[in-house]
Write an enzyme that holds these catalytic residues in place. Sequence first.
Site, PDB file in Angstrom:
ATOM      1  N   LYS A 185       1.290  17.662  -3.214  1.00 52.70           N
ATOM      2  CA  LYS A 185       0.330  17.038  -2.667  1.00 52.70           C
ATOM      3  C   LYS A 185      -0.940  18.064  -2.413  1.00 52.70           C
ATOM      4  CE  LYS A 185       0.352  13.656   1.195  1.00 52.70           C
ATOM      5  NZ  LYS A 185       1.020  13.615   2.677  1.00 52.70           N
TER       6      LYS A 185
HETATM    7  C1  E4P Z   1       0.918  10.462   4.010  1.00 55.40           C
HETATM    8  O1  E4P Z   1       1.080  11.001   3.016  1.00 55.40           O
HETATM    9  C2  E4P Z   1       0.141  10.792   5.095  1.00 55.40           C
HETATM   10  O2  E4P Z   1      -0.080  12.188   5.244  1.00 55.40           O
HETATM   11  C3  E4P Z   1       0.330   9.962   6.293  1.00 55.40           C
HETATM   12  O3  E4P Z   1       0.298   8.864   6.050  1.00 55.40           O
HETATM   13  C4  E4P Z   1      -0.858   9.969   7.346  1.00 55.40           C
HETATM   14  O4  E4P Z   1      -0.544   9.297   8.424  1.00 55.40           O
HETATM   15  P1  E4P Z   1      -1.396   9.785   9.913  1.00 55.40           P
HETATM   16  O5  E4P Z   1      -2.857   9.426   9.585  1.00 55.40           O
HETATM   17  O6  E4P Z   1      -0.623   8.606  10.838  1.00 55.40           O
HETATM   18  O7  E4P Z   1      -1.118  11.008  10.260  1.00 55.40           O
END
Ligand code: E4P
Length: 217
Positions: free
Chosen positions: A83
């Site tokens: 990522k």
């Molecule tokens: C997933 O890959 C993201 O990091 C996650 O959905 C972020 O979610 P949040 O905005 O609730 O922290």
Amino acid sequence: MKFFLDTANIEDVKELLPTGWVDGITTNPSLIAASGRRFLDVIAEMCDLVDGPVSAEVAATDYKTMLAEGRHLAKIAENVAVKVPLTLDGLKACYALTQEGTMVNVTLCFSAAQALLAAKAGATFISPFVGRLDDIGHDGMTLIQEICQIYAQYPFDTEVLAASIRHPLHVTQAAQSGADIATIPPKVIYQLLQHPLTDKGVEIFTKDWKKTGQSIL
Ligand code: E4P
């Protein structure tokens, strides 16, 4: 539509695996911090548990170190998706890693223009953050629709991964909008399941079945 679990908690994954709903996992530094566990151990365990992609986020913000971290993470298992953030350096790392055959999830996407750049950099997944856009008074779901519409017109292989999902409506609307995947916190998965009429119906049928005095087994 595929469902990924948005969690760094192994127990959540073990609990939900027998449902057949878990097509992959996403983690981020905040989820890892909340787990209190060693990042590399969590990713290795997740990769063993699920067949699908497990997103592991780089910590660096410069291209060279992101690339080194991405290569290191990719060695953990074949189903690691590295990522990277949607920055210039992140997209360079995305291009280099995907050229090497590593899956890359480009995260922190907040505009269709950014999503277009990620697709051109060969991203395996683009993660538009629906909830965080809603938080600042924008309509996060409109972004999902815009990206799906743009990607449908060109031969990009990038999959739209609706992220920052906060409630069941985000999931159903992402599905209606054509998102390939939603990454969902375990709490929201359980909310998707709930309906008071289902609970009431089970209660009534159980009570009436007892009145028959029969048993199936
Ligand atoms: C997933 O890959 C993201 O990091 C996650 O959905 C972020 O979610 P949040 O905005 O609730 O922290």
